[in-house]
Design a protein around this motif. Structure first.
Motif, short mmCIF file in Angstrom:
data_model
loop_
_atom_site.label_atom_id
_atom_site.label_comp_id
_atom_site.label_asym_id
_atom_site.label_seq_id
_atom_site.Cartn_x
_atom_site.Cartn_y
_atom_site.Cartn_z
N LEU A 92 7.10 6.33 16.38
CA LEU A 92 7.25 7.45 15.46
C LEU A 92 8.41 8.25 15.98
CD1 LEU A 92 6.64 8.27 12.54
CD2 LEU A 92 4.93 9.55 13.57
N LEU A 93 8.27 8.69 17.16
CA LEU A 93 8.97 9.70 17.62
C LEU A 93 10.44 9.07 17.60
CD1 LEU A 93 9.63 12.48 19.14
CD2 LEU A 93 8.94 11.44 21.37
N ALA A 94 10.62 7.95 18.31
CA ALA A 94 11.93 7.17 18.30
C ALA A 94 12.67 7.10 17.00
CB ALA A 94 11.56 5.84 19.01
N ASP A 95 11.73 6.84 15.90
CA ASP A 95 12.46 6.48 14.66
C ASP A 95 12.87 8.05 13.98
OD1 ASP A 95 12.04 4.19 15.02
OD2 ASP A 95 10.21 3.94 13.87
N LYS A 96 12.03 8.89 13.90
CA LYS A 96 12.21 10.23 13.44
C LYS A 96 13.02 11.14 14.11
CE LYS A 96 9.11 9.65 9.97
NZ LYS A 96 9.58 9.55 8.53
N ALA A 97 12.84 11.29 15.45
CA ALA A 97 13.68 12.11 16.13
C ALA A 97 14.08 11.19 17.63
CB ALA A 97 12.79 13.30 16.84
N PRO A 98 15.08 10.61 17.29
CA PRO A 98 15.74 9.69 18.28
C PRO A 98 16.38 10.55 19.60
CG PRO A 98 17.17 9.66 16.36
CD PRO A 98 15.97 10.20 16.12
N GLY A 99 17.02 11.76 19.27
CA GLY A 99 17.43 12.45 20.08
C GLY A 99 16.44 13.07 21.27
N THR A 100 15.20 13.33 20.59
CA THR A 100 14.08 14.12 21.39
C THR A 100 13.52 12.80 22.24
OG1 THR A 100 13.69 15.71 19.53
CG2 THR A 100 11.87 15.15 20.93
N PHE A 101 13.37 11.42 21.47
CA PHE A 101 12.90 10.48 22.26
C PHE A 101 13.60 10.23 23.61
CE2 PHE A 101 12.55 5.77 23.11
CZ PHE A 101 11.20 5.75 23.26
N GLN A 102 14.99 10.18 23.38
CA GLN A 102 16.04 9.98 24.61
C GLN A 102 15.65 10.95 25.59
OE1 GLN A 102 17.37 7.27 25.55
NE2 GLN A 102 16.78 6.60 23.46
N LEU A 158 6.44 11.89 28.22
CA LEU A 158 6.59 11.17 26.88
C LEU A 158 6.07 11.97 25.77
CD1 LEU A 158 6.07 7.71 27.97
CD2 LEU A 158 8.22 8.50 27.50
N TYR A 159 4.85 12.44 25.63
CA TYR A 159 4.44 13.23 24.66
C TYR A 159 4.67 14.63 24.53
CZ TYR A 159 1.87 8.67 24.08
OH TYR A 159 1.49 7.41 23.79
N HIS A 160 5.23 15.32 25.41
CA HIS A 160 5.12 16.85 25.25
C HIS A 160 5.95 17.41 24.06
CE1 HIS A 160 9.30 16.39 26.64
NE2 HIS A 160 9.34 17.68 26.39
N ASP A 161 6.94 16.48 23.62
CA ASP A 161 7.79 17.01 22.35
C ASP A 161 7.34 16.33 21.19
OD1 ASP A 161 9.16 19.34 23.16
OD2 ASP A 161 10.78 18.06 23.94
N ILE A 162 6.17 15.67 20.99
CA ILE A 162 5.82 14.91 19.62
C ILE A 162 5.95 15.92 18.51
CG2 ILE A 162 4.80 13.04 20.75
CD1 ILE A 162 2.17 14.18 20.01
N GLY A 163 5.69 17.19 18.78
CA GLY A 163 5.74 18.06 17.47
C GLY A 163 7.13 17.97 16.68
N ILE A 218 8.57 15.68 15.55
CA ILE A 218 8.69 14.80 14.57
C ILE A 218 8.49 15.44 13.15
CG2 ILE A 218 7.19 12.86 13.60
CD1 ILE A 218 6.37 12.00 16.28
N ALA A 219 7.77 16.60 13.01
CA ALA A 219 7.35 17.00 12.14
C ALA A 219 8.77 17.91 11.39
CB ALA A 219 6.48 18.47 12.01
N ASN A 220 9.73 18.12 12.07
CA ASN A 220 11.12 18.85 11.60
C ASN A 220 12.15 18.38 12.76
OD1 ASN A 220 12.92 20.42 10.21
ND2 ASN A 220 12.09 22.28 11.06
N PRO A 221 12.51 17.30 12.84
CA PRO A 221 13.51 16.77 13.85
C PRO A 221 15.03 17.44 13.77
CG PRO A 221 13.16 15.32 12.23
CD PRO A 221 11.90 16.30 11.84
N GLN A 222 15.20 17.87 12.55
CA GLN A 222 16.68 18.51 12.30
C GLN A 222 16.71 19.89 12.86
OE1 GLN A 222 19.39 16.82 11.19
NE2 GLN A 222 17.98 14.84 11.00
#
Length: 687
Positions: free
Chosen positions: A464-474, A502-507, A509-513
């Motif tokens: 979900l992180l990779a789909d919603k916030a790909p930059g954050t995932f990388q 890997l999980y520290h920035d999953i938040g 996802i709620a507002n990736p932009q």
């Protein structure tokens, strides 16, 4: 000397008190035979006098020899058919001897003699050849429910009976052809066997004979001197000592004042609990703050003490089969090796108290457990766990054989059943390891295996992180690799750091932009927002991350990374912008993260690597000097903001980590070779 901070919360000491009470009641209630001796060495103690009568136990070799002898001495049993003799005599009266009537009386007497002793059948005669040789020429003949022991020489075989009848005819009819009379009168038909071999009864009696083999040689009376001081321990004296020790350990109860017994047990129990408590305090006092881990550690120690106590009361031979090495793996799943090594050794201390050969068993499991911890890091998946079990087994046998050679000589290798026990124990090390997942659930712990599983990027939340916030995932992947290198440099928990990264920035996802690494080209999220509004949206990703962590049931240990990766720092970019636009410096709390300061070195590593990786993207060049200045500025800035005041990390570890991060970044952003332009190939056909 470094001052030790003892835990002040009473709840830390409650489990210790319970453990102390448990140990007091587990302690042995009878004295042990506390003499060390071996064959071929002098008796170094005062003369040993028997305090009681005791039987002299046969050695295993003596017992086996007697069992073999009893098994080889077989006395066959035969049943007598009482109806055969009278029937044969009746049949004899009907035979016509013709002109040799004078032979009737002689044959009648011969038949009477034969059936008064008994006649073997031809099959029984064949069966008895082997049996009679072993029985010493004695058989049992069962008549009217009574068995009589009879020399086999007194019983007739078919050939013996035939010879007796012919001899009788020769005596009664001298000068006649005996064989012709024997055949003409059909006397062969009269020889009907009346003794039949009873295999069932023979085997039954044989089994009873084996059961009646005595395990003792005799008795030593109370007051008799078993061995004198300085006397050489011979094989005979060793047998007496072993017999005395066996009787002493199994039958003799405590005959002193009960109060002294309890005092001794209380002191021993208190000593074990104290050593365990101090080892935790010295190795990692933060365990007292992680109450579930603390309780789990005490549970592992209790398992060892309970197992040792039960085995000592049942069959001490089972000490070689119980998988005490499994305790090391139970601890290794949730603690660092430094802590595991110390606590594992202390968990084996009850063996020294309860096991008859305490030192031997202790050393076997000490070496096997430590080797098991080492190899389990390489062979811990699938069938490879059996490789770990095999190595543990060989180590146990190796140490066991060393004790046999040192204290038992070649004779010490007769107890080969112990090797089988060790093989079963090593196998149960693998069979019992899945209990980790049960303990993980009961104590709300997260094992290294679970962390590795959570670090799989195909997990739902990471996808979900990779789909919603790909930059954050990388970004998270880069932080994970950077944190991995830093963690290894200071011996931190690598699987934990990787999962936390890997999980520290999953938040986000709620507002990736809201975050620059996820911005869509041409869209500026913060363009129409004030500095304070932008800061609040940035800060919110921590609380949003905790909400997602609860939704997807992430372990608490990962939630701590989400809550501490920014600590209580300030969103410097927007705070500076706010102040530059005329805002009051006193409004700094509106720009401050409302998380918690990192407590563990793993949380410190993530905080530093997260900030360094994000800041490194803004560098215009990646020279060693610029990278070094960046890392020093980031780490120094976190320290200046007092983010490390509560962290369990030393200045030395911080410096090592700093240099490792610099080295990693320089390798990651090293300069590339500039590819030259390829010249156009001239056209040879061109004029």
């Amino acid at each position: 000397m470094e001052k030790m901070n003892f835990p002040r919360r009473f709840r830390v000491y409650v489990p210790l008190i319970c453990l102390f009470i448990l140990l007091v009641f587990l302690m042995p209630r009878s004295p042990k035979f506390n003499y060390d001796y071996r064959k071929g060495s002098p008796w170094m103690y005062e003369p040993l006098v028997a305090q009681f009568d005791f039987p002299i136990l046969k050695t295993e070799a003596q017992l086996l020899a007697e069992l073999e002898k009893a098994g080889s001495t077989v006395t066959p049993y035969y049943r007598l058919d009482a109806k055969v003799g009278p029937a044969v005599e009746t049949a004899l009266t009907k035979i016509d001897f013709g002109e040799y009537q004078q032979a009737r009386g002689a044959v009648t007497n011969a038949i009477s003699t034969i059936y008064s002793k008994g006649l073997f059948s031809s099959a029984s005669e064949k069966d008895q050849d082997g049996q009679l040789a072993l029985s010493g020429g004695i058989i049992y003949i069962q008549k009217d429910r009574r068995a009589e022991k009879v020399p086999v020489s007194e019983v007739f075989t078919l050939s013996d009976a035939k010879d007796l009848i012919k001899a009788s005819i020769a005596t009664a009819c001298p000068g006649s052809n005996v064989d012709s009379i024997y055949v003409a009168c059909s006397l062969e038909s009269l020889l009907i066997p009346d003794l039949h071999y009873d295999k069932q009864t023979t085997d039954l009696v044989q089994d009873q004979n084996l059961d009646y083999v005595s395990p003792t040689l005799g008795v030593v009376r109370a007051g008799q001197v078993i061995v004198s001081q300085g006397e050489m321990v011979t094989a005979e004296i060793e047998q007496l000592l072993n017999s005395y020790k066996e009787e002493f350990d199994s039958s003799i109860g405590y005959n002193g004042p009960q109060a002294m017994l309890w005092v001794g047990n209380i002191i021993l129990a208190f000593s074990l609990v104290l050593v365990l408590f101090l080892s935790i305090l010295y190795c990692n006092s933060n365990i007292f703050n992680e109450y579930n881990k603390y309780l789990y550690m005490l549970m592992v120690f209790s398992m060892s003490a309970i197992a040792a106590s039960i085995i000592s009361r049942t069959d001490p031979k089972l000490f070689y089969m119980v998988p005490f090495t499994l305790l090391a793996l139970f601890l290794l799943a949730f603690f660092k090796k430094r802590v595991v090594f110390t606590v594992y050794i202390i968990s084996l201390l009850p063996i020294l108290i309860f096991a008859p050969k305490g030192v031997e068993v202790f050393v076997i499991y000490l070496v096997a457990g430590i080797v098991g911890m080492l190899v389990f890091g390489f062979f811990n998946k699938g069938w490879l766990q059996f490789v770990t079990a095999l190595i543990v087994f060989f180590v146990m046998v190796f140490v066991w054989a060393a004790f046999r050679l040192a204290f038992g000589g070649i004779d010490g290798f007769t107890d080969l059943y112990q090797i089988l026990y060790m093989a079963l124990g090593a196998f149960m090390t693998v069979a019992g390891y899945p209990l980790i997942y049960l303990f993980e659930k009961i104590f709300s712990l997260v094992s290294n295996s679970k962390l590795v599983e959570l670090s799989d990027t195909s997990n739902t939340l990471l996808r979900l992180l990779a789909d919603k916030a790909p930059g954050t995932f990388q970004h998270s992947l880069q932080v994970m690799n950077l944190a991995d290198a830093a963690a290894r440099s200071i011996d931190a928990n690598v699987p934990l750091v990787r999962a936390g990264a890997l999980y520290h920035d999953i938040g986000k996802i709620a507002n990736p932009q809201c975050f620059t690494e996820n911005e869509t080209p041409g869209v500026k999220y913060h363009q129409n927002l004030s500095a304070k509004e932008s800061a609040q949206d940035i800060i919110r990703h921590v609380s949003d991350g905790l909400v997602l962590a609860d939704k997807y049931r992430l372990p608490d240990v990962l939630k701590q990374f989400i809550n501490t990766h920014h600590g209580t720092t300030v969103t410097g970019y927007f705070y500076t912008k706010y102040v530059n636009e005329g805002g009051s410096r006193d409004d700094i709390d509106a720009f401050r993260y409302n998380g918690e300061k990192p407590l563990t070195k793993e949380q410190v590593i993530l905080m530093m690597c997260d900030a360094v990786e994000a800041a490194s993207r803004s560098l215009k060049d990646y020279t060693p000097q610029s990278v070094s200045e960046l890392v020093d500025r980031i780490i120094g800035g976190k320290a200046d903001e007092e983010q490390l005041t509560d962290a369990d990390i030393t200045i030395r570890e911080l410096n090592i980590m700093r240099e490792e991060i610099k080295s990693y970044l320089q390798q990651m952003y090293h300069s590339r070779v500039a590819y030259p332009k390829r010249l156009a190939t001239p056209n040879k056909n061109r004029k």
